[in-house]
Design a protein around this motif. Structure first.
Motif, mmCIF file in Angstrom:
data_model
loop_
_atom_site.group_PDB
_atom_site.id
_atom_site.type_symbol
_atom_site.label_atom_id
_atom_site.label_comp_id
_atom_site.label_asym_id
_atom_site.label_seq_id
_atom_site.Cartn_x
_atom_site.Cartn_y
_atom_site.Cartn_z
ATOM 1 N N MET A 235 -24.367 1.316 3.379
ATOM 2 C CA MET A 235 -23.404 0.873 1.954
ATOM 3 C C MET A 235 -22.167 0.267 3.076
ATOM 4 N N SER A 236 -21.335 -0.731 2.975
ATOM 5 C CA SER A 236 -20.029 -1.156 3.641
ATOM 6 C C SER A 236 -18.730 -0.874 3.125
ATOM 7 N N ALA A 237 -16.982 -0.450 2.797
ATOM 8 C CA ALA A 237 -16.732 -0.262 1.794
ATOM 9 C C ALA A 237 -16.392 -1.985 0.647
ATOM 10 N N SER A 238 -15.960 -1.898 0.286
ATOM 11 C CA SER A 238 -15.163 -2.782 -0.643
ATOM 12 C C SER A 238 -13.938 -3.510 -0.216
ATOM 13 N N PRO A 239 -13.512 -4.407 -0.400
ATOM 14 C CA PRO A 239 -12.788 -4.969 -0.071
ATOM 15 C C PRO A 239 -10.776 -4.576 -0.414
ATOM 16 N N ALA A 240 -11.388 -4.341 -1.382
ATOM 17 C CA ALA A 240 -9.588 -3.119 -1.841
ATOM 18 C C ALA A 240 -9.782 -2.480 -0.653
ATOM 19 N N ARG A 241 -11.377 -1.199 -0.400
ATOM 20 C CA ARG A 241 -10.363 -0.041 0.026
ATOM 21 C C ARG A 241 -10.094 -0.547 1.609
ATOM 22 N N LEU A 242 -11.255 -2.189 1.945
ATOM 23 C CA LEU A 242 -10.060 -1.637 3.527
ATOM 24 C C LEU A 242 -9.248 -2.136 3.950
ATOM 25 N N ARG A 243 -8.517 -2.952 2.325
ATOM 26 C CA ARG A 243 -6.943 -3.381 2.979
ATOM 27 C C ARG A 243 -5.870 -2.371 3.233
ATOM 28 N N LEU A 244 -6.540 -1.100 1.270
ATOM 29 C CA LEU A 244 -5.545 0.284 1.361
ATOM 30 C C LEU A 244 -5.534 0.758 2.856
ATOM 31 N N ALA A 245 -6.498 0.644 3.434
ATOM 32 C CA ALA A 245 -6.680 1.452 4.637
ATOM 33 C C ALA A 245 -6.013 1.216 6.244
ATOM 34 N N ALA A 246 -6.334 -0.236 5.842
ATOM 35 C CA ALA A 246 -5.386 -0.999 6.983
ATOM 36 C C ALA A 246 -3.952 -1.231 6.965
ATOM 37 N N ASN A 247 -3.916 -0.917 5.475
ATOM 38 C CA ASN A 247 -2.215 -1.634 4.558
ATOM 39 C C ASN A 247 -1.037 -0.429 5.377
ATOM 40 N N VAL A 248 -2.292 1.281 4.422
ATOM 41 C CA VAL A 248 -1.546 2.710 4.348
ATOM 42 C C VAL A 248 -1.474 2.949 6.053
ATOM 43 N N ARG A 249 -2.250 2.378 7.053
ATOM 44 C CA ARG A 249 -2.432 2.711 8.729
ATOM 45 C C ARG A 249 -1.492 2.012 9.499
ATOM 46 N N ARG A 250 -1.141 0.822 8.301
ATOM 47 C CA ARG A 250 -0.319 0.327 9.012
ATOM 48 C C ARG A 250 1.270 0.936 8.383
ATOM 49 N N GLN A 251 1.429 1.322 7.478
ATOM 50 C CA GLN A 251 3.110 1.048 6.871
ATOM 51 C C GLN A 251 3.169 2.518 7.668
ATOM 52 N N ARG A 252 2.427 3.493 7.891
ATOM 53 C CA ARG A 252 2.254 4.800 8.500
ATOM 54 C C ARG A 252 2.804 4.690 9.823
ATOM 55 N N LYS A 253 2.306 3.117 10.106
ATOM 56 C CA LYS A 253 2.810 3.219 11.838
ATOM 57 C C LYS A 253 4.391 2.870 12.320
ATOM 58 N N VAL A 254 4.576 2.139 11.134
ATOM 59 C CA VAL A 254 5.858 1.699 10.763
ATOM 60 C C VAL A 254 7.048 2.347 10.874
ATOM 61 N N LEU A 255 6.395 3.864 10.036
ATOM 62 C CA LEU A 255 7.567 4.019 9.871
ATOM 63 C C LEU A 255 7.492 5.925 11.374
ATOM 64 N N GLY A 256 6.717 5.543 11.647
ATOM 65 C CA GLY A 256 6.189 6.515 13.272
ATOM 66 C C GLY A 256 5.997 7.932 12.351
ATOM 67 N N LEU A 257 4.885 7.723 11.222
ATOM 68 C CA LEU A 257 5.198 8.881 10.928
ATOM 69 C C LEU A 257 2.780 9.711 11.336
ATOM 70 N N SER A 258 2.767 10.899 12.007
ATOM 71 C CA SER A 258 1.558 11.373 12.241
ATOM 72 C C SER A 258 0.809 11.070 10.744
ATOM 73 N N GLN A 259 -0.422 11.530 10.651
ATOM 74 C CA GLN A 259 -1.393 11.555 9.313
ATOM 75 C C GLN A 259 -0.962 12.779 8.719
ATOM 76 N N GLU A 260 -1.040 13.900 8.720
ATOM 77 C CA GLU A 260 -0.189 15.027 8.287
ATOM 78 C C GLU A 260 1.549 15.334 8.095
ATOM 79 N N GLU A 261 2.301 14.538 8.440
ATOM 80 C CA GLU A 261 3.351 14.211 7.972
ATOM 81 C C GLU A 261 3.301 13.520 7.307
ATOM 82 N N LEU A 262 3.142 12.151 6.677
ATOM 83 C CA LEU A 262 2.570 11.021 5.543
ATOM 84 C C LEU A 262 1.531 12.711 4.826
#
Length: 72
Positions: free
Chosen positions: A1-28
């Motif tokens: 089963m594939s992820a919903s469009p909202a889940r895909l957007r959330l994942a991409a936006n969290v990853r993008r903004q985390r990288k903009v801020l220069g944070l690791s997953q642990e720091e976030l």
């Protein structure tokens, strides 16, 4: 089963903004009060994130919660 469009957007936006801020997953995770493995699961589109966790992520990423679901 594939992820919903909202889940895909959330994942991409969290990853993008985390990288903009220069944070690791642990720091976030530390900023948001969420375990780093759950951050990874969110970014891999595997987590069904609650509204409360979305707010914690938005605060930690310094964006409005609506930005996490934005298509742009």
């Amino acid at each position: 089963m594939s992820a919903s469009p909202a889940r895909l957007r959330l994942a991409a936006n969290v990853r993008r903004q985390r990288k903009v801020l220069g944070l690791s997953q642990e720091e976030l995770g530390d900023r948001a009060g969420i375990h780093r493995t759950y951050i990874g699961e969110i970014e891999r589109e595997g987590a069904n994130v609650t509204v409360d966790h979305m707010q914690k992520l938005a605060d930690a990423l310094e964006v409005d919660v609506s930005r996490l679901l934005s298509a742009d």
